[in-house]
Design a protein around this motif. Sequence first.
Motif, mmCIF file in Angstrom:
data_model
loop_
_atom_site.group_PDB
_atom_site.id
_atom_site.type_symbol
_atom_site.label_atom_id
_atom_site.label_comp_id
_atom_site.label_asym_id
_atom_site.label_seq_id
_atom_site.Cartn_x
_atom_site.Cartn_y
_atom_site.Cartn_z
ATOM 1 N N GLY A 145 0.842 -0.782 -0.220
ATOM 2 C CA GLY A 145 -0.376 -0.089 0.185
ATOM 3 C C GLY A 145 0.950 1.530 -0.140
ATOM 4 N N TRP A 146 1.961 1.202 0.702
ATOM 5 C CA TRP A 146 2.753 2.575 0.924
ATOM 6 C C TRP A 146 3.490 2.790 -0.361
ATOM 7 C CZ3 TRP A 146 7.233 1.047 -0.801
ATOM 8 C CH2 TRP A 146 8.193 -0.201 -0.451
ATOM 9 N N VAL A 147 3.995 2.246 -1.512
ATOM 10 C CA VAL A 147 3.946 2.001 -2.597
ATOM 11 C C VAL A 147 3.316 2.667 -3.537
ATOM 12 C CG1 VAL A 147 4.594 0.802 -4.822
ATOM 13 C CG2 VAL A 147 5.668 -0.009 -3.174
ATOM 14 N N PHE A 148 1.974 2.738 -3.466
ATOM 15 C CA PHE A 148 0.923 3.565 -4.164
ATOM 16 C C PHE A 148 1.119 5.133 -3.138
ATOM 17 C CE2 PHE A 148 -0.261 -0.967 -5.085
ATOM 18 C CZ PHE A 148 -0.604 -0.324 -6.379
ATOM 19 N N ARG A 165 4.105 -2.973 -11.763
ATOM 20 C CA ARG A 165 4.529 -3.537 -12.774
ATOM 21 C C ARG A 165 6.202 -3.313 -13.126
ATOM 22 N NH1 ARG A 165 1.157 -4.408 -17.240
ATOM 23 N NH2 ARG A 165 2.191 -4.020 -19.239
ATOM 24 N N GLU A 166 6.539 -2.143 -12.971
ATOM 25 C CA GLU A 166 7.613 -1.974 -13.423
ATOM 26 C C GLU A 166 8.745 -3.388 -12.256
ATOM 27 O OE1 GLU A 166 11.191 1.023 -13.298
ATOM 28 O OE2 GLU A 166 9.439 1.349 -13.084
ATOM 29 N N TRP A 167 8.165 -3.320 -11.628
ATOM 30 C CA TRP A 167 9.317 -3.798 -10.640
ATOM 31 C C TRP A 167 9.074 -5.708 -10.868
ATOM 32 C CZ3 TRP A 167 8.067 -1.518 -5.329
ATOM 33 C CH2 TRP A 167 9.131 -0.009 -5.339
ATOM 34 N N MET A 168 8.370 -5.738 -11.131
ATOM 35 C CA MET A 168 7.959 -7.212 -11.253
ATOM 36 C C MET A 168 8.479 -7.743 -13.268
ATOM 37 S SD MET A 168 6.539 -10.401 -10.193
ATOM 38 C CE MET A 168 5.124 -9.978 -9.643
ATOM 39 N N GLU A 227 -8.024 -8.946 -10.206
ATOM 40 C CA GLU A 227 -8.160 -9.157 -11.454
ATOM 41 C C GLU A 227 -7.670 -8.427 -12.157
ATOM 42 O OE1 GLU A 227 -11.681 -11.324 -13.040
ATOM 43 O OE2 GLU A 227 -11.991 -12.902 -11.975
ATOM 44 N N THR A 228 -8.017 -7.686 -12.101
ATOM 45 C CA THR A 228 -7.874 -5.967 -12.598
ATOM 46 C C THR A 228 -5.254 -5.898 -12.090
ATOM 47 O OG1 THR A 228 -9.409 -5.284 -13.231
ATOM 48 C CG2 THR A 228 -7.254 -3.334 -14.325
ATOM 49 N N PHE A 229 -5.766 -5.667 -11.157
ATOM 50 C CA PHE A 229 -4.283 -5.011 -10.688
ATOM 51 C C PHE A 229 -3.651 -6.339 -10.877
ATOM 52 C CE2 PHE A 229 -5.278 -1.570 -7.090
ATOM 53 C CZ PHE A 229 -6.387 -1.046 -7.735
ATOM 54 N N SER A 230 -3.968 -7.996 -10.360
ATOM 55 C CA SER A 230 -2.601 -8.894 -10.827
ATOM 56 C C SER A 230 -2.187 -8.941 -12.092
ATOM 57 C CB SER A 230 -3.631 -10.039 -10.211
ATOM 58 O OG SER A 230 -3.110 -11.483 -10.626
ATOM 59 N N LYS A 231 -3.585 -8.514 -13.146
ATOM 60 C CA LYS A 231 -2.797 -8.725 -14.711
ATOM 61 C C LYS A 231 -1.954 -7.593 -14.818
ATOM 62 C CE LYS A 231 -7.281 -11.379 -16.149
ATOM 63 N NZ LYS A 231 -8.165 -11.120 -17.107
ATOM 64 N N ILE A 232 -2.394 -6.490 -14.326
ATOM 65 C CA ILE A 232 -1.435 -5.162 -14.997
ATOM 66 C C ILE A 232 -0.554 -5.964 -14.240
ATOM 67 C CG2 ILE A 232 -1.088 -3.145 -14.277
ATOM 68 C CD1 ILE A 232 -4.497 -2.280 -14.650
ATOM 69 N N ILE A 233 -0.267 -5.547 -13.430
ATOM 70 C CA ILE A 233 1.330 -5.851 -12.745
ATOM 71 C C ILE A 233 1.733 -7.370 -13.020
ATOM 72 C CG2 ILE A 233 1.908 -6.699 -10.168
ATOM 73 C CD1 ILE A 233 -0.068 -5.317 -8.341
ATOM 74 N N TYR A 234 1.355 -8.366 -13.422
ATOM 75 C CA TYR A 234 1.887 -9.122 -14.049
ATOM 76 C C TYR A 234 2.265 -8.749 -15.669
ATOM 77 C CZ TYR A 234 2.378 -12.550 -9.703
ATOM 78 O OH TYR A 234 2.146 -13.312 -8.980
ATOM 79 N N GLY A 235 2.095 -7.648 -15.710
ATOM 80 C CA GLY A 235 1.810 -7.229 -17.184
ATOM 81 C C GLY A 235 1.358 -8.260 -18.522
ATOM 82 N N LYS A 236 0.349 -8.790 -18.004
ATOM 83 C CA LYS A 236 -0.698 -10.075 -18.575
ATOM 84 C C LYS A 236 -1.691 -8.839 -19.728
ATOM 85 C CE LYS A 236 -0.726 -13.598 -16.245
ATOM 86 N NZ LYS A 236 -1.740 -14.527 -15.198
#
Length: 570
Positions: free
Chosen positions: A261-264, A299-302, A526-535
Motif C-alpha cells: 500500500g505504501w508504494v501507492f 508492474r515495473e518491479w515485477m 483481477e485487474t490489479f493482478s493482470k496489470i502487475i504481471y504485465g498480462k
Amino acid sequence: MRYHNRFVLTMIAVILLLVSVIGCSQSSEEVKDGKAGTNETAGNNNSTGKETDGLPMSNGKYDPPVTITTVRGVGGDLTFKNGEKIENNVHLKWAKEKLGIDIKYLWTVTDTNDAFKTKLRLSLSANQKMPDIVALRSDVDKDMIDSGKFMEVGELFDRYASQTWKDAMNEDPSVWYPYMRDGKRYGIPILDYAYNADPVLWIREDWLKKLNLTAPKTIEDMERIMEAFTNQDPDGNGVKDTVGLTIGFKNWVNTWMSDAGWVFGAYGAMPNQWNEKPDGTLEYGSVSTEAKAGLAKLREWMEKGLIPKEAGLFDETKATELFTAGKAGMVAGPHWMPWWPLEDVKKNVKGAEYKAYPIPSGPDGKAGRHDTASRNGVVLINKDMKNPEVFFTYQNYLFEHYANPAAGSEFENGMAKGYDWDEVNGKVVVGGEVPGGAVPVNKYTLTFDGARIPSLSMKTLAKLANGEEAVTPYEKTTKAASPATVLEAARIVLDQKAIVMPQKFVGAPTETMMAKNELLQKMEKETFSKIIYGKVPLEEFDKFVKEWNSAGGEKVTKEVNDWYATVTSK
C-alpha cells in the motif's frame, strides 16, 4: 480507590432518597437516567456489600456468583499449561474468585478455515439460542447485529462503563461506527493499540553493509537498492536467487504485513480503502487517478524481477517467509515484527541483521501508509441477558487494574503468576524464563487481550526508544519484553504519523455494497493482478475504473458519502 469519594457521595444521596421516600422504589425513569444509586457499584465494582441492580455484592464481587455464557473460536494464539483449556483455566478461576463471575462456554470450536464464523452463521440460520456475550473478530458481526438477537448497548455503556474505559474509547470515537444502526450502538468495540499495524520498511542491514549501500529515502533510492539485492548476490552463494522486496497480494495489495500500500502512497493513493479528497468527499482508493502510478511501479518491479514472481499467490505470512528464509532484502510491516517472525532470519542465516527504516517518498515528495484501526473486534450482548451490567463489572475491572496497572497491583507483572510471569530467586521473570514456559493469559479473557488503551503502547515504546526511564509497571514490562529493534521501529512509526492515510469509511456495509461488493472486489483484484504481471497494458486501469463505476461502484460511492455526511456533520 480511584472512585471512592464519588461512590461515597452517591451512596449518601441514595440513603437520603430512601429516607424521604420510605417504601417507594425508584421509578424506571430514574434508572434510565442513571439516577439509580447502584450505578457506581455496577460500573466501578466498588466493594460495598450493596446490591447491583438487584444482584447482591460482597467484598467487591457478586455473592452468590453470577454466570455469563459465551462461545469461542480457539485459534493457534491460545496456548495453555497445567492441563488447562479455554473452558477451564486460571483466568476463569480468577473471575469467579475475584468478581463472583462464572464464565461458562456454551460451545467452542477450533478456529481453522473460518470454523467459528461458520458455526455462528449456522446458529443464526437455525434460530438457536445465543449466549449472553459474543466477542467477534469477524465480518459475521453484521449478520449478528442485523439478526435482532442482540441489544442496543450505547445506553448501557454510558451508564456502566468506568471513566478509564470511556476515556480510552473516546480517543477515537469512530470505533463505534461499524456497529451503529440508525444512530444507535449495537456492539461495544474491542479496543486495540493505535498504530499497531502501521508499516515501516524492514531491510537486511548486513546486505546494505556488504554492498556498501545507504538506506533509502525515496522510491528511486529504494529501487537502486532492490536492484543490487536482486542482482549482486548479497547472500554470497553464487546463485541469482534473491529479490529486493517481498510482497504478497493474494488477499489484498494494502494489508497488515508484506503489503504494498505504501508504494501507492508514494504517489498519493491508498488502494482497498476509502480516502478523503481535498473537497471533503470520499473516494475509493483503488479507482483514484493516482493508483495508476502505483500499479505502474509494481508492474515495473515485477518485470525487472525485483519482487517475487509468486507475489500474487503469496498471502501476508507466506510473503514474509521469503525474508526470514534469507531470500529477500526488504519487507514492509508493523513495528512488532522482531517479536514475530523476523527473528527467524537469524536462525536461518548466520550473521543476518535487519533494521527498520522510514517509508520512502515518491517523485513529488509524497509518502503514505495505511493506518491501524483502534479496534480489533466487537462484543455483542444478547437482548435476553437479564443482567448485562455484569459484563461491565468484569471489563471495568480490567481497564482499571490491567490496562495500565499501578505499582504493587495484582497485575503489575502480568495476569497470573506461574503463567505469564513468575518469580525465580527473588527476580521477576517473563517469557521463556517462566518455569514450564509462559502462556498468554490475557488471551483467555472475554475480549481476547484483556483491556487496551489505544495510545498507551506506541507512546511507551517511543518513550523508551528515546532513552527515557521506564517508571510505571506497564513501561517496565514493555521495556523488558521489547528488543531495541522494536523500540526503534515504534519511534519511526510515530515520527512518520503525518503520512498516515486513514480509512475513512468505517460504517456498516451499505445496501449496494452488500449486493455488489463481491463482484467489485473480484474485478479489482483481477485487474490489479493482470496489470502487475504485465498480462494487460497499464491502460486497462482506465477501463476498469469505468466498469467498476457502472457495475455498482458509483452507487456505492454515493452511499458511502451519504453516510460520511451523517458523521462529519455532528
